[in-house]
Design an enzyme around this catalytic site. Structure first.
Site, mmCIF file in Angstrom:
data_model
loop_
_atom_site.group_PDB
_atom_site.id
_atom_site.type_symbol
_atom_site.label_atom_id
_atom_site.label_comp_id
_atom_site.label_asym_id
_atom_site.label_seq_id
_atom_site.Cartn_x
_atom_site.Cartn_y
_atom_site.Cartn_z
ATOM 1 N N PHE A 125 0.814 -1.204 0.000
ATOM 2 C CA PHE A 125 0.000 0.000 0.000
ATOM 3 C C PHE A 125 0.851 1.258 0.000
ATOM 4 O O PHE A 125 0.606 2.209 -0.728
ATOM 5 C CB PHE A 125 -0.918 0.003 1.228
ATOM 6 N N GLN A 131 3.862 5.944 -5.130
ATOM 7 C CA GLN A 131 3.856 6.042 -6.579
ATOM 8 C C GLN A 131 2.830 7.058 -7.040
ATOM 9 O O GLN A 131 3.084 7.861 -7.919
ATOM 10 C CB GLN A 131 3.514 4.685 -7.159
ATOM 11 N N HIS A 424 38.729 57.824 -28.559
ATOM 12 C CA HIS A 424 38.349 56.878 -29.598
ATOM 13 C C HIS A 424 36.831 56.688 -29.619
ATOM 14 O O HIS A 424 36.185 56.845 -30.665
ATOM 15 C CB HIS A 424 39.067 55.544 -29.323
ATOM 16 N N GLU A 425 36.269 56.405 -28.466
ATOM 17 C CA GLU A 425 34.822 56.172 -28.419
ATOM 18 C C GLU A 425 34.042 57.446 -28.731
ATOM 19 O O GLU A 425 32.998 57.391 -29.373
ATOM 20 C CB GLU A 425 34.407 55.611 -27.052
ATOM 21 N N HIS A 428 33.667 57.763 -32.440
ATOM 22 C CA HIS A 428 32.541 56.974 -32.958
ATOM 23 C C HIS A 428 31.223 57.677 -32.658
ATOM 24 O O HIS A 428 30.340 57.794 -33.509
ATOM 25 C CB HIS A 428 32.472 55.606 -32.257
ATOM 26 N N ASP A 501 37.499 47.781 -35.784
ATOM 27 C CA ASP A 501 36.776 48.825 -36.518
ATOM 28 C C ASP A 501 37.168 48.807 -37.993
ATOM 29 O O ASP A 501 36.324 48.908 -38.878
ATOM 30 C CB ASP A 501 37.126 50.211 -35.958
HETATM 31 ZN ZN ZN Z 1 36.303 51.591 -32.036
#
Ligand code: ZN
Ligand code: ADP
Ligand code: MG
Length: 614
Positions: A125, A131, A424-425, A428, A501
């Site tokens: 049982f 189960q 640099h940035e 951009h 780049d």
């Molecule tokens: Zn760059």
């Protein structure tokens, strides 16, 4: 509870029935086979008895005699005193075997077997019950492929968004997910569609896992997490079944968060593996996609995943209805680093001379995990010196240790490098801003990224493009060259930092010439017919489809486009030289600036953007 109660009743009644059967069968047996003293006397005198065994019980003066008859029958005589029976038998010339009752008592003969029986029934049982419980509580008896997902219910993770320092934009982006998990009905009522999947992307140690946990904690919902690398070493088919189990479990606990850490381990671009790819991984990934497609949009399950290699992910997982929200978790800026230091300094006693702001300024490139580690190392230094608080010197000592130990991971950036990156940035960014078909700038940063770039400028694509125009492609080339141009203008020297780049600019120019027929001298001919699929060996296998002469022409044409763009871009940057300086200054100060801050730089007295339609 009710169900259980009924089960108990059933078990008890079964036990009773079994006991009754036993008791009855015992009595019946005895009734069948026993003889009375008179019958015994008769049998004995008739000479029917061939042998007998006397079983005596010494404790209770009783016993039984097993009588074997000549005709093969067996009978039992139960007596209160065996001695007269023994004498009787001896008189009749039968020498009985006398045995002691060995445990021949009520317990052993009837109760014990009954108990064993009942025990067995009970066991059956219990197994059936278990189960059952499993069948509706997840898993089978043999849960070989059971998900190794760890589940923690919101209440006990105790991590909330307050524990995640910095990451302001990321947290804002995720707020709606929290709101949805807290009260899904509010959203479903108005027909809002909440993203099913959120992909957190960023270098290791930046707090992606932390963020996912914090969302669950903040919304107070269960958190299921599994790591992609858990799937990798599995037998074929197991990974897929784990995914199935994981989602099954999640559906039962909705609203909830399913978190797949290191998703790149399973969700690599399919078919790229050497020798046909990794079947198991593909099966796992397929199952994951099936599951994600399988549940409805507003079922209350939010799948979050983290990766630091978004570039290698199978594009299929990024399709709408899957991970349709991508959140970049970047390295923290100065302010973020200070906030993270503050969070981790909370449970550490700091000396009066500790200046977290100053530490934040000198730890560019550190992740949240690095900073946590830094403070931890400092605490160790302090403990070694038997001090009960951390001093600024301890942190400096730890900095050297951590800095050297993790040199590759989070290199310490020199001021000169920072300055170059800032210009640099900014180069951009200015071009993104002033050119009409690209940009606008979403954010500019000089915080090194995990993939080796010293900084980044991120545009915010506003329009849906069906096709690229020649003008736009040229502007993209210009933007790519902007970084190098700014370096050249300011430092009178150039660095190697612009290599990717330049590569990008060249690729665009090459496509313009060889694929889109956008050049004047090469003409409207496609010299480039491979698709964009990336797989190893493509370039090796690709045969040249044109003559040397055309090759030379193509190269010259590419060169011409780049040179033209370079000159134009340089012109534009020179026109905004003041912005370049201001932007670089601001970047050096803040490390990361957003759209509003950047665009404000253009407004201080200078003429607006180069193209008026911006
Ligand atoms: Zn760059
Ligand atoms: P990831 O999953 O991105 O690799 P984790 O979330 O595992 O990073 O972060 C590792 C540890 O670094 C965290 O347990 C936490 O202690 C610390 N950490 C990272 N980012 C932050 C943050 N923004 N705020 C506070 N602690 C952080
Ligand atoms: Mg992690």
């Amino acid at each position: 509870m009710n169900r259980n109660g009924r089960g108990m009743n059933l078990i008890i009644s079964l036990m009773l029935i079994v006991l009754l059967i036993f008791w009855f069968s015992g009595t019946l047996r005895r009734m069948e086979n026993t003889v009375t003293q008179e019958e015994f006397d008769r049998m004995l005198s008739a000479g029917e008895v061939s042998g007998a065994m006397v079983i005596q019980n010494r404790e209770v003066p009783t016993g039984s005699v097993q009588i074997n008859l000549e005709n093969g029958e067996d009978w039992t005589l139960v007596v209160t005193d065996i001695n007269p029976v023994i004498d009787q038998l001896k008189e009749a010339g039968i020498d009985p075997v006398v045995r002691d009752v060995q445990g021949e008592n009520v317990f052993l003969t009837s109760i014990l077997p009954a108990l064993i029986m009942v025990g067995g029934v009970l066991l059956i049982f219990m197994m059936m019950n278990a189960q059952n419980a499993q069948a509706n509580g997840g898993g089978r008896m043999m849960n070989f492929g059971k998900s190794r997902a760890r589940m923690s219910v919101g209440g006990d993770t105790k991590i909330t968004l307050g524990d995640v320092a910095g990451l302001k934009e990321e947290k804002e982006d995720l707020q709606e997910i929290v709101d949805f998990l807290k009260d899904p009905a509010k959203f479903t009522k108005v027909g809002a569609r909440i993203p099913k999947g959120v992909l957190l992307e960023g270098p290791p140690g930046t707090g992606k896992t932390l963020l996912a946990k914090a969302i669950a904690g903040e919304a107070n919902v269960p958190f299921f997490s599994i790591s992609g690398s858990d799937f990798v070493e599995m037998f074929v088919g197991v990974g897929a079944s784990r995914v199935r189990d994981l989602f099954e479990e999640a559906k039962k606990n909705a609203p909830c968060i399913v978190f797949i850490d290191e998703i790149d381990a399973v969700a690599r671009r399919r078919g790229t593996g050497m020798g046909g790819g990794h079947d198991e991984r593909e099966q796992t990934l397929n199952q994951m996609l099936v599951e994600m497609d399988g549940f409805g949009v507003n079922e209350g399950i939010i799948v979050m995943a983290a990766t630091n290699r978004v570039d290698i992910l199978d594009p299929a997982i990024l399709r709408p209805g899957r991970f349709d929200r991508k959140i970049s978790v970047g390295l923290p800026d100065v302010g973020g680093r200070e906030a993270i230091l503050k969070v981790h300094a909370k449970n550490k006693p700091l000396g009066d001379n500790v200046d977290l702001k100053q530490i934040a300024q000198t730890t560019a490139g550190f992740t949240g995990a690095d900073l946590e580690n830094l403070l931890n190392e400092a605490a160790i230094v302090a403990a070694k010196e038997n001090r009960s608080f951390i001093s600024q010197e301890d942190i400096k000592a730890a900095f050297v240790k951590v800095g050297i130990g993790t040199e590759k991971k989070s290199r310490i950036i020199s001021d000169k490098e920072k300055k170059i990156t800032a210009y640099h940035e900014s180069g951009h960014a200015i071009l993104f801003h002033v050119l009409p078909d690209v940009g606008p700038v979403y954010s500019v940063s000089i915080i090194p990224t995990g993939v080796g770039a010293a900084g980044y400028t991120m545009p915010l694509p506003e329009r849906d493009e069906m096709f690229m125009t020649k003008g736009r492609m040229k502007q993209e080339i210009m933007v790519s060259l902007g970084g190098r141009i700014a370096e050249e203008i300011i430092f009178d020297d150039i660095t190697t930092g612009a290599s990717s780049d330049i590569k990008k600019a060249t690729q665009i120019a090459k496509k313009m010439v060889t694929r889109y027929g956008m050049s004047e001298n090469v003409g409207v001919i496609c010299y480039d017919d491979d698709d964009d699929e990336v797989f190893i060996g493509r370039d090796l296998a690709h045969a040249k489809a044109h003559s040397e002469l055309v090759s030379g022409e193509i190269d010259r044409e590419i060169r011409r486009i780049i040179d033209e763009c370079y000159a134009q871009a340089k012109d534009l940057i020179l026109q905004h030289l003041d912005v370049l300086h201001k932007s670089a200054q601001l970047l050096l100060q803040k490390e990361k600036i957003n759209r509003a801050e950047f665009e404000a730089l253009f407004r201080s007295g200078e003429p607006e953007a180069f193209f008026e339609n911006k």
